[in-house]
Every structure is written in C-alpha cells, then in structure tokens.
Design a protein around this motif. Sequence first.
Motif, PDB file in Angstrom:
ATOM      1  N   LYS A 113       0.839  -1.195   0.000  1.00  8.40           N
ATOM      2  CA  LYS A 113       0.000   0.000   0.000  1.00  8.40           C
ATOM      3  C   LYS A 113       0.875   1.246   0.000  1.00  8.40           C
ATOM      4  CE  LYS A 113      -4.020  -1.889   2.430  1.00  8.40           C
ATOM      5  NZ  LYS A 113      -4.900  -1.723   3.611  1.00  8.40           N
ATOM      6  N   PRO A 114       0.415   2.330  -0.642  1.00  9.31           N
ATOM      7  CA  PRO A 114       1.160   3.587  -0.575  1.00  9.31           C
ATOM      8  C   PRO A 114       1.368   4.012   0.867  1.00  9.31           C
ATOM      9  CG  PRO A 114      -0.553   3.716  -2.243  1.00  9.31           C
ATOM     10  CD  PRO A 114      -0.762   2.425  -1.497  1.00  9.31           C
ATOM     11  N   ILE A 115       2.483   4.669   1.121  1.00  6.23           N
ATOM     12  CA  ILE A 115       2.860   5.058   2.483  1.00  6.23           C
ATOM     13  C   ILE A 115       1.770   5.843   3.179  1.00  6.23           C
ATOM     14  CG2 ILE A 115       4.485   6.473   3.804  1.00  6.23           C
ATOM     15  CD1 ILE A 115       6.633   5.644   1.830  1.00  6.23           C
ATOM     16  N   ALA A 116       1.117   6.746   2.451  1.00  7.63           N
ATOM     17  CA  ALA A 116       0.104   7.599   3.089  1.00  7.63           C
ATOM     18  C   ALA A 116      -1.040   6.777   3.662  1.00  7.63           C
ATOM     19  CB  ALA A 116      -0.430   8.614   2.095  1.00  7.63           C
ATOM     20  N   GLN A 117      -1.434   5.696   2.961  1.00  5.08           N
ATOM     21  CA  GLN A 117      -2.514   4.860   3.459  1.00  5.08           C
ATOM     22  C   GLN A 117      -2.086   4.118   4.718  1.00  5.08           C
ATOM     23  OE1 GLN A 117      -3.217   3.276  -0.790  1.00  5.08           O
ATOM     24  NE2 GLN A 117      -4.930   2.558   0.412  1.00  5.08           N
ATOM     25  N   VAL A 118      -0.873   3.588   4.692  1.00  6.91           N
ATOM     26  CA  VAL A 118      -0.384   2.828   5.823  1.00  6.91           C
ATOM     27  C   VAL A 118      -0.269   3.716   7.060  1.00  6.91           C
ATOM     28  CG1 VAL A 118       1.554   1.505   6.719  1.00  6.91           C
ATOM     29  CG2 VAL A 118       0.832   1.209   4.342  1.00  6.91           C
ATOM     30  N   LEU A 154      -5.939   6.317   5.574  1.00 10.62           N
ATOM     31  CA  LEU A 154      -6.833   7.153   4.772  1.00 10.62           C
ATOM     32  C   LEU A 154      -7.095   6.538   3.412  1.00 10.62           C
ATOM     33  CD1 LEU A 154      -5.260  10.633   5.610  1.00 10.62           C
ATOM     34  CD2 LEU A 154      -7.293   9.591   6.621  1.00 10.62           C
ATOM     35  N   GLU A 155      -8.168   6.982   2.785  1.00  2.38           N
ATOM     36  CA  GLU A 155      -8.541   6.495   1.467  1.00  2.38           C
ATOM     37  C   GLU A 155      -7.671   7.150   0.398  1.00  2.38           C
ATOM     38  OE1 GLU A 155     -12.517   6.463  -1.423  1.00  2.38           O
ATOM     39  OE2 GLU A 155     -12.668   6.978   0.703  1.00  2.38           O
ATOM     40  N   PRO A 156      -7.174   6.383  -0.567  1.00  2.88           N
ATOM     41  CA  PRO A 156      -6.412   6.992  -1.655  1.00  2.88           C
ATOM     42  C   PRO A 156      -7.359   7.640  -2.666  1.00  2.88           C
ATOM     43  CG  PRO A 156      -6.559   4.625  -1.998  1.00  2.88           C
ATOM     44  CD  PRO A 156      -7.219   4.906  -0.672  1.00  2.88           C
ATOM     45  N   GLY A 157      -7.046   8.847  -3.100  1.00  3.11           N
ATOM     46  CA  GLY A 157      -7.850   9.526  -4.103  1.00  3.11           C
ATOM     47  C   GLY A 157      -7.494   9.067  -5.499  1.00  3.11           C
ATOM     48  N   PRO A 158      -8.174   9.578  -6.505  1.00  2.00           N
ATOM     49  CA  PRO A 158      -7.937   9.137  -7.886  1.00  2.00           C
ATOM     50  C   PRO A 158      -6.553   9.468  -8.414  1.00  2.00           C
ATOM     51  CG  PRO A 158      -9.469  10.986  -7.813  1.00  2.00           C
ATOM     52  CD  PRO A 158      -9.281  10.534  -6.410  1.00  2.00           C
ATOM     53  N   PHE A 159      -5.865  10.455  -7.824  1.00  3.44           N
ATOM     54  CA  PHE A 159      -4.517  10.831  -8.264  1.00  3.44           C
ATOM     55  C   PHE A 159      -3.436  10.341  -7.295  1.00  3.44           C
ATOM     56  CE2 PHE A 159      -7.451  14.145  -9.773  1.00  3.44           C
ATOM     57  CZ  PHE A 159      -7.238  14.052 -11.142  1.00  3.44           C
ATOM     58  N   HIS A 160      -3.814   9.480  -6.349  1.00  3.41           N
ATOM     59  CA  HIS A 160      -2.911   9.131  -5.251  1.00  3.41           C
ATOM     60  C   HIS A 160      -1.623   8.473  -5.741  1.00  3.41           C
ATOM     61  CE1 HIS A 160      -2.089   8.592  -1.000  1.00  3.41           C
ATOM     62  NE2 HIS A 160      -1.694   7.359  -1.253  1.00  3.41           N
ATOM     63  N   GLU A 161      -1.738   7.631  -6.735  1.00  3.67           N
ATOM     64  CA  GLU A 161      -0.546   6.944  -7.247  1.00  3.67           C
ATOM     65  C   GLU A 161       0.504   7.942  -7.724  1.00  3.67           C
ATOM     66  OE1 GLU A 161       0.547   3.919 -10.932  1.00  3.67           O
ATOM     67  OE2 GLU A 161      -1.483   3.908 -10.089  1.00  3.67           O
ATOM     68  N   ARG A 162       0.080   9.006  -8.381  1.00  3.92           N
ATOM     69  CA  ARG A 162       1.016  10.028  -8.854  1.00  3.92           C
ATOM     70  C   ARG A 162       1.505  10.907  -7.702  1.00  3.92           C
ATOM     71  NH1 ARG A 162       0.345   6.867 -12.334  1.00  3.92           N
ATOM     72  NH2 ARG A 162      -0.096   7.270 -14.540  1.00  3.92           N
ATOM     73  N   TRP A 213      -7.900  15.011   4.572  1.00  9.96           N
ATOM     74  CA  TRP A 213      -8.910  15.899   3.998  1.00  9.96           C
ATOM     75  C   TRP A 213     -10.135  15.063   3.655  1.00  9.96           C
ATOM     76  CZ3 TRP A 213      -8.303  19.211  -1.129  1.00  9.96           C
ATOM     77  CH2 TRP A 213      -9.447  20.008  -1.285  1.00  9.96           C
ATOM     78  N   MET A 214     -11.130  15.121   4.510  1.00 12.23           N
ATOM     79  CA  MET A 214     -12.378  14.396   4.328  1.00 12.23           C
ATOM     80  C   MET A 214     -12.142  12.910   4.085  1.00 12.23           C
ATOM     81  SD  MET A 214     -14.554  16.657   4.971  1.00 12.23           S
ATOM     82  CE  MET A 214     -15.900  15.500   4.770  1.00 12.23           C
ATOM     83  N   GLY A 215     -11.184  12.348   4.829  1.00 15.11           N
ATOM     84  CA  GLY A 215     -10.913  10.927   4.724  1.00 15.11           C
ATOM     85  C   GLY A 215      -9.924  10.527   3.655  1.00 15.11           C
ATOM     86  N   TYR A 216      -9.498  11.489   2.845  1.00 17.85           N
ATOM     87  CA  TYR A 216      -8.506  11.229   1.815  1.00 17.85           C
ATOM     88  C   TYR A 216      -7.115  11.636   2.302  1.00 17.85           C
ATOM     89  CZ  TYR A 216     -12.052  10.585  -1.877  1.00 17.85           C
ATOM     90  OH  TYR A 216     -13.082  10.128  -2.655  1.00 17.85           O
ATOM     91  N   ILE A 260      -7.938  18.467  -5.773  1.00 11.86           N
ATOM     92  CA  ILE A 260      -9.106  18.936  -5.026  1.00 11.86           C
ATOM     93  C   ILE A 260     -10.231  17.902  -5.018  1.00 11.86           C
ATOM     94  CG2 ILE A 260      -8.624  21.390  -5.321  1.00 11.86           C
ATOM     95  CD1 ILE A 260     -10.604  21.428  -7.642  1.00 11.86           C
ATOM     96  N   SER A 261      -9.901  16.649  -5.348  1.00  9.97           N
ATOM     97  CA  SER A 261     -10.921  15.598  -5.372  1.00  9.97           C
ATOM     98  C   SER A 261     -11.646  15.418  -4.047  1.00  9.97           C
ATOM     99  CB  SER A 261     -10.290  14.273  -5.804  1.00  9.97           C
ATOM    100  OG  SER A 261      -9.673  14.383  -7.066  1.00  9.97           O
ATOM    101  N   PRO A 262     -10.980  15.586  -2.877  1.00 12.46           N
ATOM    102  CA  PRO A 262     -11.698  15.373  -1.607  1.00 12.46           C
ATOM    103  C   PRO A 262     -12.795  16.384  -1.323  1.00 12.46           C
ATOM    104  CG  PRO A 262      -9.319  15.183  -1.297  1.00 12.46           C
ATOM    105  CD  PRO A 262      -9.524  15.749  -2.660  1.00 12.46           C
ATOM    106  N   MET A 263     -12.846  17.484  -2.056  1.00 10.05           N
ATOM    107  CA  MET A 263     -13.887  18.484  -1.826  1.00 10.05           C
ATOM    108  C   MET A 263     -15.269  17.838  -1.938  1.00 10.05           C
ATOM    109  SD  MET A 263     -14.443  22.019  -3.953  1.00 10.05           S
ATOM    110  CE  MET A 263     -12.774  22.556  -3.559  1.00 10.05           C
ATOM    111  N   CYS A 264     -16.180  18.179  -1.022  1.00 14.86           N
ATOM    112  CA  CYS A 264     -17.540  17.641  -1.077  1.00 14.86           C
ATOM    113  C   CYS A 264     -18.273  18.204  -2.290  1.00 14.86           C
ATOM    114  CB  CYS A 264     -18.295  17.992   0.198  1.00 14.86           C
ATOM    115  SG  CYS A 264     -17.588  17.251   1.688  1.00 14.86           S
TER     116      CYS A 264
END
Length: 401
Positions: free
Chosen positions: A6-11, A15-23, A36-39, A64-68
């Motif tokens: 898993k990416p370091i941030a998740q571990v 938190l949930e990885p966003g659509p751009f998390h891999e980059r 940010w809102m669970g991301y 800005i994907s985590p924005m509601c």
Amino acid sequence: MATKAKPIAQVALGLEPGPFHERLVAHNRQQSWVNWMGYASPSVLDNVEFEYFAIRNQSTLFDISPMCKYAITGPDAETVVNRLVTRDIRKLKPGRVAYCIWCDEDGNVVDDGTVFRLSETEFRLCCQEPQLSWLEDIAWGFDVSISDVTRDIAGLALQGPTSCALLKDLGLAGIETLKTFGIAGFEIAGSVVTISRTGFTGDLGYELWIRPADALKVWDALMGAGKLRGLRVIGYEALEMARIEAGFLLPKVDFLSAQTVLRADRANTPYELGLEWLVALDKPHFNGRRALVDLSKQTPRRKLVAIEIERDKPAHNALVYHRKNREVGMVTSALWSPTCKRNIAYAWLDAPYGQSVTDDLWVEIYLQKEIRWQRRMVRCKLVDKPFFAHPRRTATPPADH
C-alpha cells in the motif's frame, strides 16, 4: 503470490487513496500528508517555498478531489438552491459559477462554497464540509434530486500565470476566451473534461473536473505539457499561503460552521465575516432570511478584519490589544507575504474595535530565539482585502507569460 504494498500515506494514516494518489505518492518526497475528508492529501511534497513561488510565477497542480460535491437536479433545482444560499441564484446563468454562503435559521453561516450552474435544471455545489442532510431538508417537498457525487468526480486545480498557456499547448482551442467563473467542456488525452475558471489562489487559474477512471490519463497529459511551463505539484501549505494573500476565508480556521459549534456564541453571521455583499434580502424567502433582516439593522458584535502588522514576524495565534493594555481580539490566519512583502493577517475584533474604533491597535507576538521566548508588541492597522490582486486573474484572454 506477493501482494502489492500500500502507498505510504494509506499505511501511515489509514486514509482512502484519491484518484490521483498513485502520482502524488511518487511526487511526495517529504511523505507529508494531511487528512482531507478521509482522503490522504499532501501537505508539502518537496519544499513549501518552491511550491508557493510556483503558484505566483509558473503553474501548479493541486488535487481537489476530496472536496464535497453535490448534484442538485430537476424542475425545482433553481428554487431549492435559491432557498439554500443567500445570493440570488436566479441571476446565475448556465455555464457560470458563483461563490455562495448559506445560513441556519438564526442567520449564522453554515458553510461557504461554489455553485455551478450546468444547465437550467442542473446545479453542482462544491464545499468543504458534508452538507447532504442539510440539502435534503431544504429540498423536502420539491421536485428535485439530491445526490453526493464526491467520489464520482475527480478534481484538479491548475493555477498560476502559465496555466492558460499550458492548456493551449494541449490543444484546448478557445480556453483563452473562458472568462472568470465560466465553465466549458474540453477533451484532454481522449477524456472529456469540464473546466471552470475558478480557484483558491487569487491568481490566474482553472479547475478541471474529470471522471475518476480518466484521472491518471489527464494528469499525465498535464504533466507532459507542463515541462516547458514550470508545472509543479503542490501541497496544502503552499495553497494556504496563497489563499491568505487572496482574501479567502477558511472554515475551521477563520470561522466555524453553525452546525458544528459546541457553544452558540461561536457561530458567525455574514455581517461579522464581512460577507454582507453575498446576502440578497430582496429575493424570495431563503433559510435565515428573517434573522438576517434583523441583523442587517444591528451593529455586529464582532468583526473579522484584515490587518497589516509592522515588522516581519507572522502573528500566528496572536492576541490583539487596544493601546497595548486592553485585549480586543485574536488573529486567525497570519503570514509574511513573500509576494506582497507585507506582514498580513485576519483577526476577530470585538465591537466597537475594528468598526468605530480603528486606531492604536497592537498585536502581541511571541518569538523563540535560541530556546528563549521573547514577547513583542507590534502596531497593526486595518486594511482592505485582498492583499494580492493581480490583473491576470481576470484578464481575458490571459497572457502566455
């Protein structure tokens, strides 16, 4: 079979990885993340100074994907949105965006955000805090559909003086004619992208709204075109510097939502926040209108003001005094502005200070030098916001720089 790590941030944060998390993981040399809102959202990727100056001199990408995000559709969509926000949404034409606030029945601000009018019967509300239950209450009895589309739409903020030139390099014909707060559809890397000329930096910039399945393709196309335009991925800390300069307020920092405060006197009205220009008392009934009519005739009990402070030490969490001896307020956001070359801040001042009394104001700043703390009383004065207002933000067409 070996499992993929898993990416370091998740571990680290769960938190949930966003659509751009891999980059973002690949760019985040600091491995500094915030929730940010669970991301998992980057705080600083490399160097906050480099990231900040890229906003003002190059172009930058911020996720800005985590924005509601909420879709409001149906025959009564305009009526419902107009009952929610304090602005007159009937004046907002399709293909336009408006900055708005909405209030509770006592006239206290619940949240702020942007309303996108996609057609006569389609709206999208973007905001910082979850608002679904609030929207469903407002929409009760109307012919309208409310849905949370936060995870259905990926978002990127492309900001900075070379942002338009970068999009033109990608072949987006006509992007230079898109006016501030306008919306238009384009294609990037074979993917349909909705672009709005909006942002949180007070600079030339755009926000790109994409299907999550297309997120990485669009990211890669932008990064490829951005090599000659100084494109840099940035985190929250650099954006925070830019938004203070630009005069934008931030929930949980400069004010608290009326639906989350534990003490009733911690909520704030539009008149206290200096947002009275967003209140249209002459439009049909909206939530909080009766209270706001009464409040408009009263002197606010406190006021959020912009101040400029002498010398160069930011007044983080500082207290404000009148004549050095009477405590009259507190600082919420503070910054030594690298672009404006000014020591700036927002501060809450209790009436009559900041309204009828504006002179002889001082800020109490504490500095740590070689472990020892020093107290410094520094004069400040009220100023107009925004602190940073460059003509390129609204220029149409923008220069390529």
